[in-house]
Enzyme design. Sequence first.
Site, PDB file in Angstrom:
ATOM      1  N   ASP A 186       0.894  -1.118   0.053  1.00 53.86           N
ATOM      2  CA  ASP A 186      -0.117   0.041   0.190  1.00 53.86           C
ATOM      3  C   ASP A 186       0.889   1.053  -0.048  1.00 53.86           C
ATOM      4  O   ASP A 186       1.565   1.535   1.090  1.00 53.86           O
ATOM      5  CB  ASP A 186      -0.978  -0.015   1.140  1.00 53.86           C
ATOM      6  CG  ASP A 186      -1.721   1.224   1.227  1.00 53.86           C
ATOM      7  OD1 ASP A 186      -1.574   2.107   0.453  1.00 53.86           O
ATOM      8  OD2 ASP A 186      -2.520   1.373   2.529  1.00 53.86           O
TER       9      ASP A 186
ATOM     10  N   LYS B  65       2.806  11.442  -3.367  1.00 54.27           N
ATOM     11  CA  LYS B  65       1.848  10.450  -4.095  1.00 54.27           C
ATOM     12  C   LYS B  65       0.843  11.698  -4.759  1.00 54.27           C
ATOM     13  O   LYS B  65       0.086  11.285  -5.858  1.00 54.27           O
ATOM     14  CB  LYS B  65       0.818   9.805  -3.185  1.00 54.27           C
ATOM     15  CG  LYS B  65      -0.059   8.921  -3.667  1.00 54.27           C
ATOM     16  CD  LYS B  65      -0.709   7.951  -2.764  1.00 54.27           C
ATOM     17  CE  LYS B  65      -1.916   6.898  -3.313  1.00 54.27           C
ATOM     18  NZ  LYS B  65      -2.314   6.314  -2.327  1.00 54.27           N
TER      19      LYS B  65
ATOM     20  N   ASP C 297     -13.260   5.288   1.586  1.00 57.65           N
ATOM     21  CA  ASP C 297     -11.801   5.360   1.771  1.00 57.65           C
ATOM     22  C   ASP C 297     -11.342   6.635   1.583  1.00 57.65           C
ATOM     23  O   ASP C 297     -11.117   7.180   0.632  1.00 57.65           O
ATOM     24  CB  ASP C 297     -11.165   4.288   0.514  1.00 57.65           C
ATOM     25  CG  ASP C 297      -9.518   4.234   0.674  1.00 57.65           C
ATOM     26  OD1 ASP C 297      -9.118   4.865   1.559  1.00 57.65           O
ATOM     27  OD2 ASP C 297      -8.965   3.493  -0.004  1.00 57.65           O
TER      28      ASP C 297
END
Lengths: 625, 183
Positions: free
Chosen positions: A25, A87, A208
Amino acid sequence: MALLQISEPGESTAPHRHRLAAGIDLGTTNSLVASVRSGVAETLPDAEGSHLLPSVVHYSAENKAVVGQAALSFAQADPLNTIASVKRLMGRGVEDVKHAGTYLPYEFVPGSSGMPLLHTAAGDVSPVEVSAEILRELRIRAEQTLGGELQGVVVTVPAYFDDAQRQATKDAARLAGLNVLRLLNEPTAAAVAYGLDKGSEGIIAVYDLGGGTFDISILRLNKGVFEVLSTAGDTALGGDDMDRLVADWLMQQAGIDAAAGHGQQRHVLQLARTAKEALSKDEATAITVSRDDGSSWSGSLSLDEFNSLIAPLVEKTLGPCRRALRDAGIRAAGVQSVVMVGGSTRVPLVRDRVAEFFAAEPQVDLDPDKVVAIGAAIQADILAGNKPDDDMLLLDVIPLSLGLETMGGLTEKVIHRNTTIPAARAQEFTTFKDGQTAMSLHVVQGERELVDDCRSLARFELRDIPPMVAGAARIRVTFQVDADGLLNVTAEEKTQGVTSSIEVKPSYGLGDSEIESMLRDSMDFAAADKDARRLREEQVDADRVLEALQAALATDGDRLLDAQERCVIDAAAEKLSELRNGTDYQAIKQAIKAVEKASSGYVERRMNSSIRDAMAGHSVDEFES
Amino acid sequence: MAADLSKTHFELFGLPQSFEVDMEQLDSRYRGLQRAVHPDRFANASDQERRISMQQATQINEAYQLLKDPLLRGRYLLELDGYQLDDEHNTTSDVEFLMEQMELRESLGTVREAGDAFAALGLIMDRIAGDIDERIALLQKQFASDSSERFGLIADTLTKMQFFRKLQQEAMELEVTLEDEIS
């Protein structure tokens, strides 16, 4: 009636080797690696026992990159060389970053490939390289813990990541020396981790909210099949933004100028995060802000105040929830359970609003930080071939429509959002001038009508179109999206059967040659001889091909092949086995091709036979029910 | 390439060639077929097998989407009977239908002026969904009939349904635009 197949004693399927596989992840704030050991999927800790690796990389002139907690400690003293939340920059262009630059305190320099570079003491680095450092750290952790080389990994991405962001993630994994078995959407991974396949059926929602991304997925579960019906989200919305809101409030309270230095900003941001975390349990929290001049401000933030600061952000997540439900053709009441994923779902207001919206109590049994990595590990174990009898299957979708630019800057959608992948569609175009021999195509992703409002993925130049009168050429452009959600485009001129050459220029990504040169430059391969690496790669490939072939032959070789066909395949395989132990990597490569050629008819027969078996299996099911 | 895929989509799924489709059976066969060919089953196979697996999984997805959707299924059935539905030239002269189209288009244009734009848009979307459902019911009757004129009638219904689908698409795009504007 079918006859039972009985294999002779000792002749059954090839002995099975356990392949080391892991799920990764790669998060905005933290990253994790997990693996299935003795049948249990669990996240792997570092030597100090911590499972979460802060997604932070520190660069210095003298040392190589430092990753994780060690890098985090430089955040305040050396902010410009300490890269966090990278990210958010993956697959992004210089223009996007200008916007992000207001809250990401780094020095950006434009790169050659439209991708921004971060200026550090160790030189200019791309977001892909920064991510590769994080992945490399996790690979080393996994290989040391598991005691061997990783054969393959599943890397998770936000479901709402576009093609450029997915490709950047896969490139980073490649750069870190990882073999990517699959890019898996984070909400889907979470659904797998919850073991929702075991017996549970029906519609579930996965909410999420991570550090920097938000996803909502609606899934239908049925007998081990996870079918994603729709997904929506926002790739620039997460817990980081909550921290930012609290930090702004703190700076206002403490009378600190918005133009404060990077170190001061990092300090306030860290306090904001601590306050947010405290408020997931407490009604109020005390905060002391140290100013650069040595003075300080002390005060407190109550849960009510915090809630009103972040309420607009939480509301913003409900729009995508509505859209996902509509795309899935499901009403909120039709959702049986809501799974909560991501550290930001610890915030009480988030839980309350989600419970209210879906009128269902959210599931929070598993650690929201670990659940994605655990799901990825389960999938990696299956894809690596360690569980041949498991019938779990994940059917995912593309999150955003793929299209082409047409006249007047408008978008023509070729593959619509929420189409199940793999998917393909062809579109025909023609020339609009006599004798036209070239045509440029612009591939975009997004839902908006105007090309400028969509994300530019690539520009293609079609050349060598045979000269004809306007409108006579038939150029067929095919979009193919694979199981990783990655797009591949090919083009062909139909009337004269000429395959036009295609030049791909990713709008914000790395070309293959750039990745190759980075691979050569990277630490891992600098010392290694290039040929030795090539040989190793071909040997691994040869082993994979041989092992798959032997397993297939043991299962149905006798049933699907006659003696002569079997001979041809066996001969090719034997040749490959021999060459595999040699040192000529080119010969091995050719022998692999020869095996594939010899077995191509067999491969197709196998595939058709499994389709027939699938249909036959269903007839039995239906007969029994 | 593969013999199984030269069959019609109905044959591929082992279903009778008909407008009426048993959705449960379609879904369960879809899952069975994907279990057999999906790229996840071939993650360790040769490049060649992975390529074939992707092609087959793609075709099964496409066939499934088509059989699941009444509009696409209807068009496909006409094609199987040798009747091509012409997208561009098939205009309709049904005044009532045209009026409704105009009305819906107009109300889409004025959604922004409503107090709650999302609620207003929701109502329009519900109405379009209702119009589409009506056409599906009509198609069921028309496909079941054995009148010699049925192909023309079916083609007309499908064309109208196509218009409603287009409106539906525009309404969804408008929703995305509105969401982008508030954020």
